[in-house]
Motif scaffolding. Structure first.
Motif, short mmCIF file in Angstrom:
data_model
loop_
_atom_site.label_atom_id
_atom_site.label_comp_id
_atom_site.label_asym_id
_atom_site.label_seq_id
_atom_site.Cartn_x
_atom_site.Cartn_y
_atom_site.Cartn_z
N CYS A 96 0.84 -1.20 0.00
CA CYS A 96 0.00 0.00 0.00
C CYS A 96 0.88 1.25 0.00
N HIS A 98 0.21 4.00 1.17
CA HIS A 98 0.04 4.83 2.37
C HIS A 98 1.18 4.51 3.33
N LEU A 99 1.11 3.37 4.00
CA LEU A 99 2.18 3.06 4.96
C LEU A 99 2.75 1.66 4.77
N CYS A 101 1.30 -1.49 4.08
CA CYS A 101 0.63 -2.77 4.36
C CYS A 101 0.38 -3.51 3.04
N CYS A 114 -7.09 -2.36 1.67
CA CYS A 114 -6.01 -2.37 2.65
C CYS A 114 -6.64 -2.32 4.04
N HIS A 117 -5.78 0.97 7.04
CA HIS A 117 -6.52 2.23 7.24
C HIS A 117 -7.63 2.39 6.21
N GLY A 119 -7.70 1.86 2.88
CA GLY A 119 -7.39 2.28 1.51
C GLY A 119 -7.92 1.28 0.49
N PRO A 131 -6.65 6.82 2.49
CA PRO A 131 -5.42 7.61 2.58
C PRO A 131 -4.31 7.33 1.55
S1 FES Z 1 -1.28 1.32 4.90
FE1 FES Z 1 -2.90 0.98 3.51
S2 FES Z 1 -4.37 2.45 3.98
FE2 FES Z 1 -2.77 2.83 5.38
#
Ligand code: FES
Length: 164
Positions: A96, A98-99, A101, A114, A117, A119, A131
């Motif tokens: 992902c 975002h962070l 995952c 995801c 969070h 996503g 996000p």
């Molecule tokens: S790591 Fe996927 S939405 Fe935050």
């Protein structure tokens, strides 16, 4: 005295020469890595067994790789699809944006979700909700027949990345 001086001179010359040889070796090693080192990092995947609409996960450089052989009811994305003959594939690093995952493929909704969070990414790997700030990354690849070679920046990859 003269012979002592010349002995010291020769000794210094010999030490300097050996040092230069080591330095040359180090330069050659960094400029010309062993073939096994160079070929490490490439992963070949045969796409021919994939069925229309099928999702498959592989690994490249310890990262998850997502591949979907797109079915006719899936959205075409000319900026991201890997096209081989009449077939289109979604190819992405399964982390992902975002962070980091690993999103899950949800076939009934034709999207990646995801769990971290919330996503979401569509069947082309484009972020559609939550996000994640950008689509899933596409790894460098080359196409050899029905083989996808990850780690090699081939023409099709450069075209997608707008490098050529
Ligand atoms: S790591 Fe996927 S939405 Fe935050």
């Amino acid at each position: 005295m003269n012979s002592r001086r010349s002995f010291i001179g020769y000794s210094f010359g010999a030490v300097a020469g050996i040092g230069a040889l080591f330095a040359l070796g180090a330069v050659k090693k960094s400029a010309d890595p062993l073939p096994s080192v160079r070929s490490a990092g490439f992963t070949s995947i045969d796409l021919s067994p994939l069925k229309s609409g099928e999702f498959a996960q592989f690994e490249w450089r310890k990262k998850p790789i997502f591949i979907i052989k797109k079915s006719p009811d899936m959205k075409i994305n000319d900026k991201r699809d890997v096209v081989i003959g009449d077939d289109r594939y979604m190819l992405a690093i399964g982390l992902c944006t975002h962070l980091g995952c690993i999103p899950s493929w949800v076939p009934s909704q034709k999207m990646f979700k995801c769990a971290c969070h919330g996503g979401e990414f569509d069947e082309s790997g484009v972020n559609t909700f939550g996000p994640p700030p950008r689509p899933l990354d596409i790894p460098p690849f080359d196409i050899k027949g029905t083989m996808l070679v990850l780690g090699e920046s081939g023409q099709a990859y450069k075209k997608l990345m707008n490098i050529i």
